[in-house]
Design a protein around this motif. Structure first.
Motif, mmCIF file in Angstrom:
data_model
loop_
_atom_site.group_PDB
_atom_site.id
_atom_site.type_symbol
_atom_site.label_atom_id
_atom_site.label_comp_id
_atom_site.label_asym_id
_atom_site.label_seq_id
_atom_site.Cartn_x
_atom_site.Cartn_y
_atom_site.Cartn_z
ATOM 1 N N ASN A 80 13.912 28.227 41.167
ATOM 2 C CA ASN A 80 13.654 27.708 39.832
ATOM 3 C C ASN A 80 13.663 28.791 38.773
ATOM 4 O O ASN A 80 13.781 28.508 37.600
ATOM 5 C CB ASN A 80 12.301 26.983 39.799
ATOM 6 N N SER A 81 13.509 30.029 39.156
ATOM 7 C CA SER A 81 13.389 31.127 38.212
ATOM 8 C C SER A 81 14.745 31.469 37.592
ATOM 9 O O SER A 81 15.776 31.455 38.253
ATOM 10 C CB SER A 81 12.834 32.349 38.940
ATOM 11 N N ILE A 82 14.720 31.776 36.303
ATOM 12 C CA ILE A 82 15.948 32.246 35.635
ATOM 13 C C ILE A 82 16.228 33.677 36.061
ATOM 14 O O ILE A 82 17.371 34.086 36.183
ATOM 15 C CB ILE A 82 15.775 32.158 34.103
ATOM 16 N N PHE A 83 15.171 34.430 36.315
ATOM 17 C CA PHE A 83 15.297 35.834 36.700
ATOM 18 C C PHE A 83 15.390 35.922 38.216
ATOM 19 O O PHE A 83 14.384 35.961 38.910
ATOM 20 C CB PHE A 83 14.101 36.622 36.177
ATOM 21 N N ASN A 84 16.613 35.913 38.736
ATOM 22 C CA ASN A 84 16.816 35.983 40.176
ATOM 23 C C ASN A 84 18.085 36.782 40.466
ATOM 24 O O ASN A 84 18.758 37.254 39.552
ATOM 25 C CB ASN A 84 16.893 34.575 40.778
ATOM 26 N N SER A 85 18.403 36.929 41.729
ATOM 27 C CA SER A 85 19.558 37.738 42.121
ATOM 28 C C SER A 85 20.877 37.143 41.641
ATOM 29 O O SER A 85 21.791 37.880 41.288
ATOM 30 C CB SER A 85 19.592 37.895 43.638
ATOM 31 N N GLU A 86 20.972 35.822 41.632
ATOM 32 C CA GLU A 86 22.212 35.206 41.170
ATOM 33 C C GLU A 86 22.445 35.506 39.690
ATOM 34 O O GLU A 86 23.567 35.802 39.279
ATOM 35 C CB GLU A 86 22.197 33.684 41.395
ATOM 36 N N SER A 87 21.382 35.466 38.893
ATOM 37 C CA SER A 87 21.508 35.776 37.463
ATOM 38 C C SER A 87 21.886 37.234 37.249
ATOM 39 O O SER A 87 22.727 37.550 36.401
ATOM 40 C CB SER A 87 20.204 35.482 36.735
ATOM 41 N N LEU A 88 21.264 38.128 38.024
ATOM 42 C CA LEU A 88 21.605 39.545 37.914
ATOM 43 C C LEU A 88 23.052 39.780 38.308
ATOM 44 O O LEU A 88 23.781 40.522 37.638
ATOM 45 C CB LEU A 88 20.672 40.389 38.785
ATOM 46 N N GLY A 89 23.500 39.137 39.384
ATOM 47 C CA GLY A 89 24.895 39.276 39.802
ATOM 48 C C GLY A 89 25.853 38.768 38.747
ATOM 49 O O GLY A 89 26.880 39.403 38.450
ATOM 50 N N LEU A 90 25.537 37.624 38.151
ATOM 51 C CA LEU A 90 26.372 37.075 37.086
ATOM 52 C C LEU A 90 26.428 38.024 35.889
ATOM 53 O O LEU A 90 27.486 38.242 35.307
ATOM 54 C CB LEU A 90 25.851 35.705 36.657
ATOM 55 N N CYS A 91 25.283 38.608 35.535
ATOM 56 C CA CYS A 91 25.261 39.567 34.422
ATOM 57 C C CYS A 91 26.138 40.781 34.720
ATOM 58 O O CYS A 91 26.848 41.268 33.841
ATOM 59 C CB CYS A 91 23.836 40.022 34.145
ATOM 60 N N LEU A 92 26.096 41.271 35.952
ATOM 61 C CA LEU A 92 26.940 42.410 36.317
ATOM 62 C C LEU A 92 28.421 42.062 36.219
ATOM 63 O O LEU A 92 29.226 42.874 35.758
ATOM 64 C CB LEU A 92 26.600 42.898 37.725
ATOM 65 N N VAL A 93 28.796 40.862 36.639
ATOM 66 C CA VAL A 93 30.195 40.441 36.533
ATOM 67 C C VAL A 93 30.599 40.356 35.064
ATOM 68 O O VAL A 93 31.684 40.837 34.683
ATOM 69 C CB VAL A 93 30.416 39.086 37.259
ATOM 70 N N ILE A 94 29.751 39.786 34.234
ATOM 71 C CA ILE A 94 30.066 39.667 32.804
ATOM 72 C C ILE A 94 30.183 41.044 32.156
ATOM 73 O O ILE A 94 31.109 41.307 31.384
ATOM 74 C CB ILE A 94 29.009 38.796 32.095
ATOM 75 N N VAL A 95 29.263 41.951 32.492
ATOM 76 C CA VAL A 95 29.335 43.309 31.948
ATOM 77 C C VAL A 95 30.616 44.007 32.422
ATOM 78 O O VAL A 95 31.261 44.719 31.650
ATOM 79 C CB VAL A 95 28.077 44.120 32.317
ATOM 80 N N GLY A 96 31.000 43.788 33.678
ATOM 81 C CA GLY A 96 32.248 44.367 34.180
ATOM 82 C C GLY A 96 33.454 43.878 33.396
ATOM 83 O O GLY A 96 34.360 44.660 33.065
ATOM 84 N N ILE A 97 33.486 42.607 33.065
ATOM 85 C CA ILE A 97 34.591 42.053 32.282
ATOM 86 C C ILE A 97 34.587 42.634 30.871
ATOM 87 O O ILE A 97 35.642 42.990 30.323
ATOM 88 C CB ILE A 97 34.502 40.515 32.253
ATOM 89 N N ILE A 98 33.398 42.767 30.282
ATOM 90 C CA ILE A 98 33.295 43.362 28.945
ATOM 91 C C ILE A 98 33.748 44.818 28.964
ATOM 92 O O ILE A 98 34.429 45.288 28.041
ATOM 93 C CB ILE A 98 31.854 43.222 28.406
ATOM 94 N N VAL A 99 33.408 45.550 30.027
ATOM 95 C CA VAL A 99 33.827 46.950 30.138
ATOM 96 C C VAL A 99 35.348 47.046 30.182
ATOM 97 O O VAL A 99 35.932 47.939 29.552
ATOM 98 C CB VAL A 99 33.179 47.622 31.376
ATOM 99 N N ILE A 100 36.014 46.143 30.894
ATOM 100 C CA ILE A 100 37.479 46.163 30.926
ATOM 101 C C ILE A 100 38.038 45.970 29.518
ATOM 102 O O ILE A 100 38.937 46.703 29.087
ATOM 103 C CB ILE A 100 38.032 45.078 31.873
ATOM 104 N N ALA A 101 37.501 44.995 28.798
ATOM 105 C CA ALA A 101 37.993 44.735 27.438
ATOM 106 C C ALA A 101 37.740 45.931 26.522
ATOM 107 O O ALA A 101 38.633 46.344 25.765
ATOM 108 C CB ALA A 101 37.333 43.477 26.882
ATOM 109 N N LEU A 102 36.540 46.510 26.579
ATOM 110 C CA LEU A 102 36.232 47.663 25.739
ATOM 111 C C LEU A 102 37.070 48.888 26.111
ATOM 112 O O LEU A 102 37.478 49.656 25.239
ATOM 113 C CB LEU A 102 34.740 47.994 25.819
ATOM 114 N N ALA A 103 37.319 49.069 27.403
ATOM 115 C CA ALA A 103 38.133 50.208 27.837
ATOM 116 C C ALA A 103 39.571 50.085 27.329
ATOM 117 O O ALA A 103 40.161 51.069 26.885
ATOM 118 C CB ALA A 103 38.111 50.322 29.360
ATOM 119 N N ALA A 104 40.121 48.880 27.373
ATOM 120 C CA ALA A 104 41.483 48.676 26.859
ATOM 121 C C ALA A 104 41.517 48.907 25.352
ATOM 122 O O ALA A 104 42.441 49.548 24.828
ATOM 123 C CB ALA A 104 41.972 47.273 27.202
#
Length: 143
Positions: free
Chosen positions: A59-83
């Motif tokens: 039920n918690s918003i703060f869990n491993s799935e949320s952290l994993g999703l945030c890491l994936v989103i940050v990875g995608i943002i890093v690709i865009a910023l790097a380009a």
């Protein structure tokens, strides 16, 4: 003299490409870690459900799935910023007016540090405090 100037620009462009590739590797690592964290947490919950005949509520918003999703989103943002940064530096090298910017480095460093800090409670918390466990009803045997 012209040949030396051409070689200098070539080295600068190659250094720019190496920097871009380093950021690309970093973003791929962030995406990979995000997927691993999210899927491993799911695997552990399914394993607990199967072996202990208990269902795990998430039920918690703060869990491993949320952290994993945030890491994936940050990875995608890093690709865009790097380009974006690669193209900006490329144009600056061509115009011979390169100005280093530390804003990009600070921005990404702060975001990755925040994600790291958010992962600490997930590592320290006890399993039952984050995921409440319910006993499964045993199925009725047929006669």
């Amino acid at each position: 003299m012209a040949n030396q100037n051409r070689d200098s620009r070539l080295r600068e462009h190659l250094a720019n490409e190496r920097t871009f590739l380093a950021w690309l590797r970093t973003s791929i690592s962030l995406i990979g870690f995000g997927l691993a964290i999210a899927r491993f947490s799911l695997f552990l919950r399914q394993l607990q459900t199967t072996t202990a005949e208990q269902t795990v509520e998430n039920n918690s918003i703060f869990n491993s799935e949320s952290l994993g999703l945030c890491l994936v989103i940050v990875g995608i943002i890093v690709i865009a910023l790097a380009a974006w940064r690669y193209n900006r530096v490329f144009r600056q090298i061509e115009r011979a007016d390169y100005q280093p910017s530390r804003l990009f480095i600070w921005f990404l460093s702060i975001i990755v540090m925040l994600l790291g800090i958010l992962s600490i409670p997930l590592l320290l918390a006890r399993e039952n405090s984050i995921y409440p466990v319910k006993k499964l009803d045993k199925p009725q045997s047929r006669k």
